[in-house]
Design an enzyme around this catalytic site. Structure first.
Site, PDB file in Angstrom:
ATOM      1  N   GLU A 131       0.830  -1.214   0.000  1.00 24.84           N
ATOM      2  CA  GLU A 131       0.000   0.000   0.000  1.00 24.84           C
ATOM      3  C   GLU A 131       0.865   1.265   0.000  1.00 24.84           C
ATOM      4  O   GLU A 131       0.507   2.286  -0.593  1.00 24.84           O
ATOM      5  CB  GLU A 131      -0.920  -0.011   1.231  1.00 24.84           C
ATOM      6  CG  GLU A 131      -1.892   1.147   1.314  1.00 24.84           C
ATOM      7  CD  GLU A 131      -2.891   1.170   0.172  1.00 24.84           C
ATOM      8  OE1 GLU A 131      -3.760   0.298   0.116  1.00 24.84           O
ATOM      9  OE2 GLU A 131      -2.801   2.086  -0.690  1.00 24.84           O
ATOM     10  N   GLY A 136       1.892   7.369  -0.898  1.00 21.57           N
ATOM     11  CA  GLY A 136       2.146   7.551   0.544  1.00 21.57           C
ATOM     12  C   GLY A 136       0.993   7.042   1.399  1.00 21.57           C
ATOM     13  O   GLY A 136       0.731   5.842   1.457  1.00 21.57           O
ATOM     14  N   GLY A 189      12.087  17.763   1.253  1.00 22.98           N
ATOM     15  CA  GLY A 189      12.261  16.306   1.280  1.00 22.98           C
ATOM     16  C   GLY A 189      11.314  15.535   0.388  1.00 22.98           C
ATOM     17  O   GLY A 189      11.166  14.326   0.541  1.00 22.98           O
ATOM     18  N   ASP A 203       9.372   8.622 -11.924  1.00 24.19           N
ATOM     19  CA  ASP A 203       8.769   8.220 -10.651  1.00 24.19           C
ATOM     20  C   ASP A 203       7.265   7.968 -10.849  1.00 24.19           C
ATOM     21  O   ASP A 203       6.729   6.951 -10.395  1.00 24.19           O
ATOM     22  CB  ASP A 203       9.016   9.335  -9.616  1.00 24.19           C
ATOM     23  CG  ASP A 203       8.339   9.051  -8.294  1.00 24.19           C
ATOM     24  OD1 ASP A 203       8.859   8.221  -7.534  1.00 24.19           O
ATOM     25  OD2 ASP A 203       7.278   9.643  -8.032  1.00 24.19           O
ATOM     26  N   LYS A 207       4.927   4.381 -10.639  1.00 25.29           N
ATOM     27  CA  LYS A 207       3.683   4.278  -9.867  1.00 25.29           C
ATOM     28  C   LYS A 207       2.529   3.862 -10.775  1.00 25.29           C
ATOM     29  O   LYS A 207       1.669   3.069 -10.386  1.00 25.29           O
ATOM     30  CB  LYS A 207       3.404   5.612  -9.168  1.00 25.29           C
ATOM     31  CG  LYS A 207       4.433   5.895  -8.064  1.00 25.29           C
ATOM     32  CD  LYS A 207       4.382   7.329  -7.591  1.00 25.29           C
ATOM     33  CE  LYS A 207       5.361   7.580  -6.455  1.00 25.29           C
ATOM     34  NZ  LYS A 207       5.580   9.012  -6.183  1.00 25.29           N
ATOM     35  N   GLY A 304       6.182  11.208   2.965  1.00 18.34           N
ATOM     36  CA  GLY A 304       6.369  11.680   4.330  1.00 18.34           C
ATOM     37  C   GLY A 304       6.308  10.534   5.323  1.00 18.34           C
ATOM     38  O   GLY A 304       5.730   9.480   5.046  1.00 18.34           O
TER      39      GLY A 304
END
Ligand code: HSE
Length: 430
Positions: A131, A136, A189, A203, A207, A304
């Site tokens: 997941e 995120g 970040g 990226d 996904k 995060g």
């Protein structure tokens, strides 16, 4: 009697690893009651035993020896948060061979080796939970595996890269230039170690492989995805797009039609009225259209410590329930087929074109003829007063087969009156 304690081996102790620790402590009672067992981190593989950690952790749990984690017979589940496709793949394979469940936050690994790893898991009567690998903290994998299982998915469109969405939002809403916005995203970040993976759309393409695989029950490879990044987007394009009623977003798009699958990542002009146009800064969102459910959208933070940790800990709860109650994990990816990929030139899209032409009679007529000859119909046209004899023209076409648009563009580039093609972008018009 099931186990009353599920023991975890954590591979890696960076941002996501520390988020997992924090959530297990912060929500201990809730996690225990939902999992039907306690969840305890028994060992943590790190590179450097002395490094300062963002969370308090008993030094005795740390080891630099992967075998101490992967071979520990008491450990039920391995959480891989190292990233990349090198040692992480070896460790995941070894964990499965040692009959451990695996949870990973690693999109590169799942996009490039997910099919093989899931098969290996099946072979050992275990499973991989991922997941956290996309979006995120936003629930995306479970909805596709479980809740939307009754649907034929027609289309998914996602803003799945926080760095590029942050940059485009800052350029659009705060008139910031590209470099400053990128530096801010890096400071916060969001960016990958190599930010070109964000900027070039790689990226997002990784996904998309994972999401489209689940949505269309097909094994999807990175090479199947047409990828264009945001490097060439200028503030002028954002300005014109807005004037025409659009936002520019980097979208990952997967569609299934009678010819096969269309998989693309590219900057897209999307109507300001579309819910994805309102997804700002580092937020991510996935818009899914199913033939029964209609339109749905999932929104939130795509990276995060706590958001990503939230997905990992939810997977831990599922693993605990699977161990104790044999709860299965939704549709099985090991039964997927590989569907045909439609070549980009056969797809249909509307286009946005910005160019500079000599401000002389016939320049525009030439453009119109080149488009007309290829059956490209124009939807919107903008031309500002010329500067130093050069007129900037912005056109939006109706949907057209990509190869016809490409042919018209080739012809246009050959006209002496056309001095520069500044940008060519796709437009989502539905
Ligand atoms: N670099 C990624 C992003 C991090 O910006 O979304 C999450 O995968």
């Amino acid at each position: 009697m099931g186990k009353n304690m599920i023991r975890v081996g954590l591979l890696g102790m960076g941002t996501v690893g520390s988020g997992v620790f924090e959530i297990l402590k912060m929500n201990e009672e809730q996690v225990r009651s939902r999992a039907g067992a306690g969840i305890e981190v028994k060992k943590v593989l790190v590179r450097d035993l002395e490094k300062e950690r963002p969370v308090k952790i008993d030094r005795k749990l740390l080891t630099t020896d992967p075998e101490e984690v992967l071979k520990d017979p008491e450990i039920d589940v391995i959480v891989e948060v190292i990233g990349g496709t090198g040692v992480s793949r070896q460790y995941v394979e070894e964990a499965l061979r040692n009959k451990k469940f695996v949870i990973t936050a690693n999109k590169d690994l799942m996009a490039t080796a997910g099919a093989e790893l899931l098969l290996l898991a099946r072979k050992h009567n275990r499973n991989i939970y991922y997941e956290a690998s996309v979006g995120g903290g936003i629930p995306l994998i479970r909805p596709l595996k479980h809740s939307l299982g009754a649907n034929k998915i027609i289309r998914l469109m996602g803003i799945v890269n926080g760095t590029t969405n942050y940059i485009l939002t800052k350029m659009s809403m705060e008139n910031m230039d590209f470099e400053t916005a990128l530096a801010e995203a890096q400071d916060k970040g969001f960016a990958e170690q190599d930010p070109s993976n964000d900027l070039e759309g790689k990226d997002a393409a990784y996904k998309l492989c994972i999401l489209a695989g689940l949505a269309f029950s097909s094994h999807v490879r990175f090479a199947d995805v047409y990828t264009q990044g945001i490097n060439n987007i200028s503030k002028r394009d954002i300005f014109y797009a807005r004037e025409l009623g659009f936002a520019i977003k980097l979208l990952a798009i997967g569609e299934e039609n009678e010819k096969g699958l269309a998989l693309k990542v590219h900057p897209t002009l999307i109507p300001l009225s579309h819910p994805l146009a309102a997804v700002h800064y580092e937020n991510n969102a996935l818009f899914v259209v199913g033939n029964a459910v209609g339109e749905t959208m999932f929104y939130g933070l795509g990276a995060g410590a706590l958001p990503t940790g939230s997905s990992v800990v939810a997977d831990l709860i599922d693993v605990a329930r699977n161990i104790n109650h044999q709860v299965e994990n939704g549709i099985m990816e090991t039964e997927f087929k590989t569907k045909k990929i439609v070549p980009t030139e056969e797809l249909f899209s509307a286009f946005y074109l910005r160019l500079q032409a000599v401000d002389k009679p016939g320049a525009f007529a030439n453009l119109a003829t080149a488009f007309g000859d290829e059956h490209v119909s124009l939807d919107m046209i903008l031309q500002k007063r010329s500067v130093e004899g050069l007129a900037e023209i912005v056109l939006v076409t109706h949907a057209v087969e990509e190869k016809r648009f490409a042919q018209a563009l080739k012809t246009i580039k050959g006209f002496p009156a056309i001095k520069k093609i500044n940008s060519v972008l796709r437009v989502f018009e539905k």
